[in-house]
Scaffold this motif. Structure first.
Motif, mmCIF file in Angstrom:
data_model
loop_
_atom_site.group_PDB
_atom_site.id
_atom_site.type_symbol
_atom_site.label_atom_id
_atom_site.label_comp_id
_atom_site.label_asym_id
_atom_site.label_seq_id
_atom_site.Cartn_x
_atom_site.Cartn_y
_atom_site.Cartn_z
ATOM 1 N N LEU A 1 37.838 35.380 46.620
ATOM 2 C CA LEU A 1 38.714 36.542 46.619
ATOM 3 C C LEU A 1 39.063 36.977 48.038
ATOM 4 O O LEU A 1 40.167 37.449 48.264
ATOM 5 N N PHE A 2 38.106 36.798 48.943
ATOM 6 C CA PHE A 2 38.332 37.217 50.325
ATOM 7 C C PHE A 2 39.512 36.453 50.933
ATOM 8 O O PHE A 2 40.385 37.042 51.576
ATOM 9 N N MET B 1 45.475 42.578 41.313
ATOM 10 C CA MET B 1 44.643 41.593 40.618
ATOM 11 C C MET B 1 43.343 41.357 41.386
ATOM 12 O O MET B 1 42.261 41.333 40.794
ATOM 13 N N ILE B 2 43.442 41.221 42.693
ATOM 14 C CA ILE B 2 42.247 41.004 43.526
ATOM 15 C C ILE B 2 41.315 42.210 43.428
ATOM 16 O O ILE B 2 40.100 42.055 43.274
ATOM 17 N N TYR B 3 41.863 43.403 43.514
ATOM 18 C CA TYR B 3 41.042 44.610 43.414
ATOM 19 C C TYR B 3 40.364 44.704 42.045
ATOM 20 O O TYR B 3 39.181 45.015 41.946
ATOM 21 N N SER C 1 37.561 42.287 41.750
ATOM 22 C CA SER C 1 36.429 42.765 42.565
ATOM 23 C C SER C 1 35.650 43.857 41.846
ATOM 24 O O SER C 1 34.417 43.850 41.835
ATOM 25 N N TYR C 2 36.372 44.807 41.233
ATOM 26 C CA TYR C 2 35.696 45.873 40.498
ATOM 27 C C TYR C 2 34.886 45.319 39.333
ATOM 28 O O TYR C 2 33.750 45.726 39.103
ATOM 29 N N PHE C 3 35.471 44.381 38.585
ATOM 30 C CA PHE C 3 34.755 43.834 37.430
ATOM 31 C C PHE C 3 33.578 42.959 37.849
ATOM 32 O O PHE C 3 32.516 43.020 37.238
ATOM 33 N N PHE C 4 33.736 42.155 38.891
ATOM 34 C CA PHE C 4 32.606 41.360 39.370
ATOM 35 C C PHE C 4 31.477 42.268 39.851
ATOM 36 O O PHE C 4 30.302 42.009 39.591
ATOM 37 N N LEU D 1 38.913 52.185 34.300
ATOM 38 C CA LEU D 1 39.743 53.272 34.809
ATOM 39 C C LEU D 1 40.643 52.766 35.933
ATOM 40 O O LEU D 1 41.834 53.094 35.987
ATOM 41 N N MET D 2 40.102 51.936 36.812
ATOM 42 C CA MET D 2 40.893 51.391 37.906
ATOM 43 C C MET D 2 42.010 50.487 37.384
ATOM 44 O O MET D 2 43.113 50.479 37.938
#
Length: 108
Positions: free
Chosen positions: A1-2, A44-46, A49-52, A68-69
């Motif tokens: 993702l980075f 999509m990246i964010y 990241s939140y789900f991981f 929520l995000m």
């Protein structure tokens, strides 16, 4: 993702995107890099990241915050896309929507 984040950031910097919820209207459609297949790759990246993070924390609260995000990013994406309706790019953007997914590539 980075790697995806920094690659997409360079495209945004080069094209000088506007800030979400601003009143300006878009003056071009960017279709390079991840934008070829995804209309909102940063979101999509964010979201990923939140789900991981939520899954690694193994927390229902974190999963609820991630959901929520998703809702907030969905609203932001739709707000940005609605701006195209008021521009000469409307028809071109409608064609772009047929080939690129909102947060995930379309399976064509």
């Amino acid at each position: 993702l980075f790697f995806l984040f920094w690659k997409t950031a360079s495209i945004v910097k080069k094209n000088q995107f506007s800030i979400v919820y601003s009143n300006d209207l878009p003056n071009k459609i960017v279709c390079e890099g991840l934008y070829k297949k995804i209309r909102h790759p940063f979101y999509m990246i964010y979201i990923l990241s939140y789900f991981f993070s939520a899954l690694s924390a193994n927390s229902y609260l974190c999963i609820c915050l991630a959901l929520l995000m998703v809702a907030l990013y969905y609203d932001a994406a739709k707000t940005e896309e609605n701006k195209f309706a008021a521009t000469d790019l409307h028809n071109e953007y409608m064609s772009y929507k047929k080939t690129a997914g909102l947060f995930w590539p379309k399976l064509n």
